[in-house]
Design an enzyme around this catalytic site. Structure first.
Site, PDB file in Angstrom:
ATOM      1  N   LYS A 112       5.455  -0.180  10.625  1.00 32.28           N
ATOM      2  CA  LYS A 112       5.196   1.275  10.732  1.00 32.28           C
ATOM      3  C   LYS A 112       3.919   1.524  11.537  1.00 32.28           C
ATOM      4  O   LYS A 112       3.873   2.394  12.409  1.00 32.28           O
ATOM      5  CB  LYS A 112       5.111   1.846   9.311  1.00 32.28           C
ATOM      6  CG  LYS A 112       4.649   3.274   9.161  1.00 32.28           C
ATOM      7  CD  LYS A 112       3.209   3.429   8.666  1.00 32.28           C
ATOM      8  CE  LYS A 112       2.872   2.747   7.382  1.00 32.28           C
ATOM      9  NZ  LYS A 112       1.481   2.866   6.941  1.00 32.28           N
ATOM     10  N   THR A 130      -2.121   5.169   5.463  1.00 33.41           N
ATOM     11  CA  THR A 130      -2.132   4.981   6.916  1.00 33.41           C
ATOM     12  C   THR A 130      -0.993   5.806   7.521  1.00 33.41           C
ATOM     13  O   THR A 130       0.182   5.508   7.307  1.00 33.41           O
ATOM     14  CB  THR A 130      -1.929   3.502   7.299  1.00 33.41           C
ATOM     15  OG1 THR A 130      -2.925   2.712   6.650  1.00 33.41           O
ATOM     16  CG2 THR A 130      -2.031   3.319   8.810  1.00 33.41           C
ATOM     17  N   LYS A 135      -7.686   3.639  12.525  1.00 36.02           N
ATOM     18  CA  LYS A 135      -6.921   2.706  11.680  1.00 36.02           C
ATOM     19  C   LYS A 135      -5.751   2.098  12.464  1.00 36.02           C
ATOM     20  O   LYS A 135      -5.462   0.895  12.362  1.00 36.02           O
ATOM     21  CB  LYS A 135      -6.415   3.466  10.440  1.00 36.02           C
ATOM     22  CG  LYS A 135      -5.463   2.699   9.561  1.00 36.02           C
ATOM     23  CD  LYS A 135      -6.101   1.480   8.940  1.00 36.02           C
ATOM     24  CE  LYS A 135      -5.077   0.660   8.173  1.00 36.02           C
ATOM     25  NZ  LYS A 135      -5.564  -0.678   7.842  1.00 36.02           N
TER      26      LYS A 135
HETATM   27  N1  LIG Z   1      -1.279  -3.274   1.318  1.00 36.67           N
HETATM   28  C1  LIG Z   1      -2.295  -3.318   2.186  1.00 36.67           C
HETATM   29  O1  LIG Z   1      -2.893  -4.379   2.436  1.00 36.67           O
HETATM   30  C2  LIG Z   1      -2.776  -2.086   2.873  1.00 36.67           C
HETATM   31  C3  LIG Z   1      -2.012  -0.939   2.954  1.00 36.67           C
HETATM   32  N2  LIG Z   1      -2.506   0.162   3.620  1.00 36.67           N
HETATM   33  C4  LIG Z   1      -1.726   1.389   3.701  1.00 36.67           C
HETATM   34  O2  LIG Z   1      -1.832   2.004   2.429  1.00 36.67           O
HETATM   35  C5  LIG Z   1      -0.626   2.681   2.112  1.00 36.67           C
HETATM   36  C6  LIG Z   1      -0.077   2.126   0.799  1.00 36.67           C
HETATM   37  O3  LIG Z   1       0.153   0.757   0.979  1.00 36.67           O
HETATM   38  P1  LIG Z   1       0.643  -0.181  -0.233  1.00 36.67           P
HETATM   39  O4  LIG Z   1      -0.040   0.191  -1.476  1.00 36.67           O
HETATM   40  O5  LIG Z   1       0.536  -1.561   0.272  1.00 36.67           O
HETATM   41  O6  LIG Z   1       2.179   0.224  -0.312  1.00 36.67           O
HETATM   42  P2  LIG Z   1       3.236   0.080  -1.467  1.00 36.67           P
HETATM   43  O7  LIG Z   1       4.556  -0.011  -0.795  1.00 36.67           O
HETATM   44  O8  LIG Z   1       2.843  -0.975  -2.429  1.00 36.67           O
HETATM   45  O9  LIG Z   1       3.126   1.489  -2.245  1.00 36.67           O
HETATM   46  C7  LIG Z   1       3.596   2.670  -1.641  1.00 36.67           C
HETATM   47  C8  LIG Z   1       3.340   3.845  -2.554  1.00 36.67           C
HETATM   48  O10 LIG Z   1       3.884   5.027  -1.917  1.00 36.67           O
HETATM   49  C9  LIG Z   1       4.765   5.672  -2.851  1.00 36.67           C
HETATM   50  N3  LIG Z   1       5.829   6.380  -2.149  1.00 36.67           N
HETATM   51  C10 LIG Z   1       6.651   5.900  -1.206  1.00 36.67           C
HETATM   52  N4  LIG Z   1       7.486   6.867  -0.768  1.00 36.67           N
HETATM   53  C11 LIG Z   1       7.171   7.987  -1.470  1.00 36.67           C
HETATM   54  C12 LIG Z   1       7.662   9.323  -1.460  1.00 36.67           C
HETATM   55  N5  LIG Z   1       8.645   9.711  -0.641  1.00 36.67           N
HETATM   56  N6  LIG Z   1       7.106  10.205  -2.306  1.00 36.67           N
HETATM   57  C13 LIG Z   1       6.100   9.829  -3.128  1.00 36.67           C
HETATM   58  N7  LIG Z   1       5.580   8.579  -3.191  1.00 36.67           N
HETATM   59  C14 LIG Z   1       6.116   7.671  -2.351  1.00 36.67           C
HETATM   60  C15 LIG Z   1       5.296   4.535  -3.709  1.00 36.67           C
HETATM   61  O11 LIG Z   1       5.858   5.049  -4.894  1.00 36.67           O
HETATM   62  P3  LIG Z   1       6.945   4.186  -5.752  1.00 36.67           P
HETATM   63  O12 LIG Z   1       6.145   3.269  -6.598  1.00 36.67           O
HETATM   64  O13 LIG Z   1       7.699   5.215  -6.524  1.00 36.67           O
HETATM   65  O14 LIG Z   1       7.810   3.463  -4.749  1.00 36.67           O
HETATM   66  C16 LIG Z   1       4.014   3.735  -3.920  1.00 36.67           C
HETATM   67  O15 LIG Z   1       3.196   4.345  -4.879  1.00 36.67           O
HETATM   68  C17 LIG Z   1       0.285   2.484   3.327  1.00 36.67           C
HETATM   69  O16 LIG Z   1       0.125   3.582   4.177  1.00 36.67           O
HETATM   70  C18 LIG Z   1      -0.249   1.219   3.968  1.00 36.67           C
HETATM   71  O17 LIG Z   1       0.046   1.161   5.349  1.00 36.67           O
HETATM   72  C19 LIG Z   1      -3.765   0.176   4.158  1.00 36.67           C
HETATM   73  C20 LIG Z   1      -4.563  -0.922   4.084  1.00 36.67           C
HETATM   74  C21 LIG Z   1      -4.120  -2.152   3.477  1.00 36.67           C
HETATM   75  O1  LIG Z   2      -3.380  -1.832   6.702  1.00 37.98           O
HETATM   76  C1  LIG Z   2      -3.567  -2.950   6.223  1.00 37.98           C
HETATM   77  C2  LIG Z   2      -4.725  -3.726   6.583  1.00 37.98           C
HETATM   78  C3  LIG Z   2      -4.780  -5.070   5.955  1.00 37.98           C
HETATM   79  C4  LIG Z   2      -6.097  -5.718   6.266  1.00 37.98           C
HETATM   80  O2  LIG Z   2      -7.012  -5.074   6.801  1.00 37.98           O
HETATM   81  O3  LIG Z   2      -6.217  -6.906   5.931  1.00 37.98           O
END
Ligand SMILES: NC(=O)C1=CN([C@@H]2O[C@H](COP(=O)(O)OP(=O)(O)OC[C@H]3O[C@@H](n4cnc5c(N)ncnc54)[C@H](OP(=O)(O)O)[C@@H]3O)[C@@H](O)[C@H]2O)C=CC1
Ligand SMILES: O=CCCC(=O)O
Length: 294
Positions: free
Chosen positions: A238, A95, A170
């Protein structure tokens, strides 16, 4: 089908695991490389850098925290741009805002590659169950080529046209969701302070016109004060910040979203950023109880 997958956080781990389960050959990379181990146990290969993933795979998917992470894996050392070329596709499911996606699209296409943004609606459980809603925009040919992967990760894919439209859709969705969880939190606290049982409020809400899966899922754990992260609060803040910036660009007044953003910022300042976004409830609870005398 062989795909690369960058970013094994809460979402990326579940999504890549799903691809493996459905017979895809997956090569993974994560900034913290040890997070690849569990995927390897389930049959994934590992690459040392994002560039190495792109070199090996025709299609590379990313699921990263925010615009800064999305830029870093594309433009940084050993990044995507070092190997992307004609015939290869890059799909960013993180996102981010439309501007970030547009800049990435320009850089990828300048090298002859294809780009698609494809953020998702749905959280940890839908990601595990392959029930995400995918909001894709960008290169239509790439969209059609990666549909088999989308069909495994999601229950429905939308193709929304030019790059930026997926990001905007989104952000609108998450702006609404972030405002809703704040109103819900205030309602739970108001019920408790009015001598009502918040659990009964949940039952009442669930039978009426504003019943929804989020209240149903989060309500009971919020009342218990349990906020194990499915969607980290720092990411929701964010998204509010990026949605408000979209509101600035389009001269859209969003006082409710602005107030919700302040509550998420407050929660972050209280050290709650890594908890689930439902932890914003704790900021409402923390506010001093108004005097009954006035
Ligand atoms: N969780 C949710 O319910 C949802 C999340 N999203 C979106 O999906 C995305 C991921 O979310 P989520 O999995 O929850 O987040 P997490 O915080 O669990 O994971 C983030 C990921 O990004 C990596 N990362 C962060 N900074 C860097 C960098 N500078 N360089 C390379 N890799 C980096 C992390 O690596 P490392 O392990 O090394 O920290 C990790 O793999 C976000 O944009 C979020 O807004 C969308 C829908 C639902
Ligand atoms: O970006 C996160 C969305 C979480 C949700 O749709 O429940």
């Amino acid at each position: 089908m062989e795909v690369g997958f960058l970013g094994l956080g809460i979402m990326g781990k579940a999504m890549s695991m799903n691809l493996l389960r459905h017979g895809f050959k997956v090569t993974v990379w994560n900034r913290t490389l040890s997070k690849c181990d569990e995927l390897v146990e389930h049959g994934a290969s590992v690459a040392e850098t994002p560039a190495a993933v792109v070199k090996k795979c025709k299609y590379t998917i990313a699921m990263l925290s925010d615009p800064s992470a999305a830029f870093s894996v594309v433009f940084g050392k050993d990044g995507i741009l070092e190997q992307i070329c004609a015939g290869k596709g890059y799909v960013d499911m993180s996102t981010v805002d439309a501007d970030t996606s547009t800049k990435i699209n320009e850089a990828i296409t300048a090298k002859g590659g294809y780009f698609l943004e494809a953020p998702v609606s749905g959280s940890k459980k839908p990601a595990e169950d392959g029930q995400l809603v995918i909001l894709a925009a960008g290169e239509k040919a790439l969209y059609e080529e990666v549909i088999p992967a989308f069909n495994v990760m999601g229950k429905k894919s939308f193709y929304l046209g030019q790059v930026g439209n997926g990001a905007k859709m989104k952000l609108v969705v998450n702006m609404i969701m972030g405002s809703m969880i704040n109103a819900f939190s205030e309602g739970l606290v108001l019920a408790g302070r009015s001598g009502l049982d918040p659990s009964v409020l949940l039952d009442v809400l669930d039978l009426g016109g504003i019943a929804n899966p989020m209240f149903r899922l989060k309500g009971p754990t919020m009342i218990q004060g349990s906020h194990s992260p499915a969607f980290p609060l720092k990411h929701q803040q964010k998204d509010m910040r990026l949605a408000l910036a979209l509101g600035d660009e389009t001269a859209t007044s969003m006082p409710v979203a602005a107030a919700a953003n302040e509550a998420f910022k407050k929660a972050r300042s209280m050290g709650l950023g890594d908890l689930d976004f439902s932890a914003v409830y704790e900021t409402v609870k923390a506010l001093e109880q108004p005097s009954q005398k006035n």
